[in-house]
Design an enzyme around this catalytic site. Sequence first.
Site, PDB file in Angstrom:
ATOM      1  N   SER A1068       0.851  -1.193   0.000  1.00 20.40           N
ATOM      2  CA  SER A1068       0.000   0.000   0.000  1.00 20.40           C
ATOM      3  C   SER A1068       0.884   1.240   0.000  1.00 20.40           C
ATOM      4  CB  SER A1068      -0.907   0.009   1.227  1.00 20.40           C
ATOM      5  OG  SER A1068      -0.125   0.153   2.413  1.00 20.40           O
ATOM      6  N   HIS A1069       0.250   2.403  -0.251  1.00 24.96           N
ATOM      7  CA  HIS A1069       1.017   3.656  -0.335  1.00 24.96           C
ATOM      8  C   HIS A1069       1.792   3.922   0.948  1.00 24.96           C
ATOM      9  CE1 HIS A1069       2.050   7.833  -1.080  1.00 24.96           C
ATOM     10  NE2 HIS A1069       1.574   8.090   0.119  1.00 24.96           N
ATOM     11  N   VAL A1070       1.133   3.809   2.088  1.00 29.03           N
ATOM     12  CA  VAL A1070       1.803   4.150   3.349  1.00 29.03           C
ATOM     13  C   VAL A1070       2.950   3.191   3.633  1.00 29.03           C
ATOM     14  CG1 VAL A1070       0.308   2.777   4.887  1.00 29.03           C
ATOM     15  CG2 VAL A1070       1.372   4.862   5.737  1.00 29.03           C
TER      16      VAL A1070
END
Length: 1465
Positions: A1068-1070
């Site tokens: 995921s992005h985070v």
Amino acid sequence: MSHSISHCLLHQRLLPSTVFEHQSKTNAPCISSRNTLFKPQATSHIRNSHLSTEFRGRGLHARRRKQLMETRRSASKAALATGPASELIDGFKLEGNSELKISVSSAAQGAISQVEIQVTNSNNSLLLHWGGVPKMKEKWVLPARRPEGTQVYKDRALRTPFLKSGPHSILKIEIDDPALQALEFLIFDEEQNKWFKNRGENFIVKLPARDKPVPKLSVPEDLVQIQAYLRWERKGKQSYTAKQEKEEYEAARAELLDEVSKGTSIQDLRTRLTNKNGKSTSQERVRSETKSQIPDDLIQSQAYLRWEKAGKPSYSDDQQLKEFEQARRELQVALDEGSSLDELRKKFVKGEIKTKVVKQPERKSNFSPGRIQRKKRDPVQLLSKKLAGSPEEMTTRELPALSPFEQYGKLKVEQAGDTLLHKKVYKIADKKLLVLVNKANGKLKVHLATDLEDPLILHWALSHKAGEWVAPPPTAVPLGSSTHGNAIETQFKSSSGDLPYKVQSLEIEFEDEQFVGMPFVLLSGEKWIKNNGSDFYAEFSTGSMVVKKVAVGDGQGTATSLLNKIADLESEAQKSFMHRFNIAADLIDEAKGSGELGFAGLLVWMRFMATRQLIWNKNYNVKPREISKAQDRLTDLLQNAYKTHPQCRELVRMIMSSVGRGGEGDVGQRIRDEILVIQRKNDCKGGIMEEWHQKLHNNTSPDDVVICQALIDYIKSDFDISVYWKTLNENGITKERLLSYDRAIHSEPNFRGEQKDGLLQDLGHYMRTLKAVHSGADLESAISNCMGYKTEGQGFMVGVEINPISGLPSEFPELLRFILDHVEDRNVEALLEGLLEARQELRPSLSNSSNRLKDLLFLDIALDSTVRTATERGYEELNNAQPEKIMYFINLVLENLILSSDDNEDFIYCFKGWNHALNMLKSGDSHWALYAKSVLDRTRLALASKAEWYHHLLQPSAEYLGSQLGVDKWAIDIFTEEIIRSGSAASLSALINRLDPVLRETAHLGSWQIISPVEVVGYVVVVDQLLTVQNKSYDKPTILVAKSVKGEEEIPDGTVAVLTPDMPDVLSHVSVRARNCKVCFATCFDPNILADLEAKQGKLIHLKPTSSDIVYSETKEDDLVNGDSSKSIEGSLPSVTLTKKQFLGRYAISSDEFTPEMVGAKSRNIAYLKGKVPSWVGIPTSVALPFGVFEEVLSDNINKVVSEKLQVLKKKLYGGDINVLGEIRKTVLELAAPEKLVTELKLKMQSAGMPWPGDESQERWKQAWTAIKKVWASKWNERAFFSTRKVKLDHEYLCMAVLVQEIINADYAFVIHTTNPSSGDSSEIYAELVKGLGETLVGAYPGRALSFVCKKNNLNSPQVLGYPSKPIGLFISRSIIFRSDSNGEDLEGYAGAGLYDSVPMDEEEKVVIDYSSDKLMVDGNFRESILTSIAKAGNAIEELYGSPQDIEGVVKDGKIYVVQTRPQM
């Protein structure tokens, strides 16, 4: 207390802490006044200690033994000097009338010490949590000699159930280990989930010193084996783990050693055991020859009696055969002793036994005594989806306009301000009467107003107490009034002509002279107008002011108009249940009009009532039949709402369970009549029975069910008054509450022995009548109402005959009888199966129109409630259970939740997932635990979603209405929490929490998932959501413990670690941002570890990740200075520069024109792959809107106004006003498309073989243009803006190209990192895969993707790390996607990928995923093929570029497509 009472009212939590005190008995025999057996000395001050409702096992072992030994040595010697048989006695008061008593004695020669522990006036659910304390040691040891029923708790303690003896609980423990110096223990009340401690610490009992060593006893191992086998046989031949087998073996040894210590010889033991173990003897041969002579019907009768005496347990097929054989043996013994078959038969057919033994097998023809046969059903048939909009959508509905009279009332209330004491609105036909009382400057003012049109006179007086008419002082009488005895008559005056509506009003003002109210009636012409036959009454006391002037908030998210009406009518509703239920019935239509929010408002109001937050009865006498009639009217209307509003059925059921059943006519009157009959028949007309009789006549309430049960329990306990109070207190009724009734109950019960049987019988019958009116969830009365019953009349009472409901399944009555027979079983599995089978059989009838639908609904509510109580009772059954049994229990409770929920699709697919996991376990699939963990995670997400729905729907109404009604703030704050606790969701949550560590251990998952392994030092800060602090900047190294991380957040400046219980995808992005910024990022699965970290708030700790764990410890400032985390926050991130891109005259270009000046790396990489990857890897056709097109469009004259507006907003933004970001995005969407852009883009798309949206319609082109603008606007989304600001990137230099591709309607989407991002292993590919489009993988969608790794030297052997738990998949038909491609992505030292939006032309469809039928989950060969192909594609692309790659792609019909690749950061 029985299950039926605990659910006659909705459960109310008792907040005041219970305390207990130490009582030293200085006059106990053989003990000096200075001596005590317990750690707190008798001379110490008496202190109160709060009872703990939570206990952590690891707190048991740290105790100060030195003090124990020093303070006990002299005292114990003095106490034991009287001789070996002396007893040491001490006592502690626990709570109420319950007391803890201890005695210690030593046997002859000190061989065995016996500790007797007694708890007086206790319930049946006490456990002793204990261990032995050896000399000079801190930790407990677990003695081998243990009482029957003892279980080992987590290898750290023993748990032994107390034995019930009358009202007391007793336990004897024998200790033969000379190394033990003391016993240490606590007492646990399972029923109340309560620990009893000694002033916050453990109880410690000093054992007598031994003068002589205990002789070493032993028994031959072969006898121990036989004894262990017999124990296993007695317990039903259960499946034991290796650990349990060892415990059972040692328990068998302890039993034999006990017999030897008491004088039994080894030879006697051998003789007894070998006979029991099946060795043949002459006697056995005789029995085997004669047992065939006993008729089967006698054996069946004897087996039934054995089963009944054993408490009707659930038996397996093997256990039933064993019981049948044991019954045969017992009868054979009777024959051997001289009884004949005829004598045995007579024994069984005499009197009551005939009824139980002969008739019972007949009515159980389809069910064995222990089990029912469940029907096979497709769970999807239970599917129920919401039809209405969300609560947010509902809040946008326009509230109905206030009528002119309501506007007048609102104005007067605002004018009164803080001086307002009382407000009441009465209905008079279709008109209204407003009464306001306010107090200012020592004067009371009563304002009355009405929209009645005919001339009106007020006939009034004042009162010092309710019910009297006192002449008012002359100064209070308005001019023009006339006197009539003690009453005054005053004419109403019409409103002045400047008002747009007609109102008649008057005001009365007088000095406060201790008047408490104003009684009045109205006179219109010759007609007197009263309040439902009684006088109107305006109260002056502030205590009567129920409606507060200011409610919490503006009512957003509520049916505000309905809640305001409820608040206005509450003072009327307080008079009695009849008033409250009639008012609620009058409001049903308005609730229907407000949909979900309307029924939510009614539920909140009824729940406040049921939990005694509102007044039940105030200065008003009402007949029970009037209450039951009002209940009947309300439940009839709720029944109709259940039919007409299927999307609100869950709420309607909850309202009905709060209200109770009610009943027209006789059922309510019988409450008054039957109590008189009970008094007369049993000669108990005075005392409590007369006071209760008066209370019942005045105003019966749900409290009466509890009072009746308390009397029954008191009588059953042989008139133990503590039992009476225990039942009352456990159900929220205190002495003060009994005294608060209008007809107070002062007396305690005091019956005679000869009254016992008659009272028990009559009160038992009376309970049915009370529950018929008051209880919405009582099983027995609900079954009786549906199946029918008949009661003969007595004296002046008529009989009752309730007809059975027609049209129910033929086997349904048998099923309900099975449930009633097993409802108190200790082992609850068979009961749960029966309850759920009954709910399944009942479900079709709940969808049919029936005039007795509400009886079926109350039965279903009662079955649901019984599932919950049985599940909680069954927790003990699961203490040492195997995972298979816990999973089966989870599925049973999940099935119950499905049957009770309106929107149950996600729960149904969880249910199917658990079934698949169970099948995998039974078939020996090595992945069963890994798959079950994914189903568990999804179930947890579904429960969280359910809780969020409850909170969003109910909490705003609870806060708004509760503040107006003056409800205690604590009751408002926990309102939604208590709703959740009272349902199956709470039971399900407890079960999955129990299973989670078992699955993690079995699947070798550990307590952590390490996403970014970085060793750090920082200060702990606990936050609810990472999203709320993503824009914050911490001035010192910070370790964030965030309860919620969705996956799209930015990591705040100054953060060195993020730890969370949430489950964002590794890709995921985070997660990517954490790895790029060298921030430690990990998911913690263990709630105890998480709680420990949260407890370190503000402390400096050192985190050190390993491959599967995180080691952490508190540290000093020196470590911070010397460690990596000491880097200055400002200097930790590089400064990045951009070159501003120019518009090169082209609005659209094809893929062979992609250059660094025109487009970003995303577009160039996809063009580079075409023709170079293996032929089996598909690459989508692409065109692009190059750099500078946005700026060129903005500068076009057709967008001049938009450009000027943007300049103003950007100036504000760069001046520090970040709130304008949303406004900037909206403004970008106002851009118009230049004609040249449309022409060029159409040409390029058609040349590439892509469909042109405008060919379908102009509307389709508008959709495409909007999607392009949304991509450009994402330059100003919060996440991207703050990310660029962190690295001091000039935001004006950031340019956005748009990559245009045709969407592949994917079966699956994946992301590949060709170097494992968690471990940094370059020899290993890591990938994640989801069902549908990839947005659920890279966006903020809850749950985990399927994850796997694959060695590059063995690409045909992918290894699954985790199965998917994402409940939602995104799907789309043929469409176009517009992908962001900025010049800020993939810069050296800065990962800008994923910051900007990719927008499809059409909206994706959200689909709830059923993984149990997905080929990727259930077909191992297919899964291996797909995962291998993904890994091979990733490896090929990495080899093409010569560096690690971050790749996105999809799978369609088994074919792999790659849609983009970039360097892995």
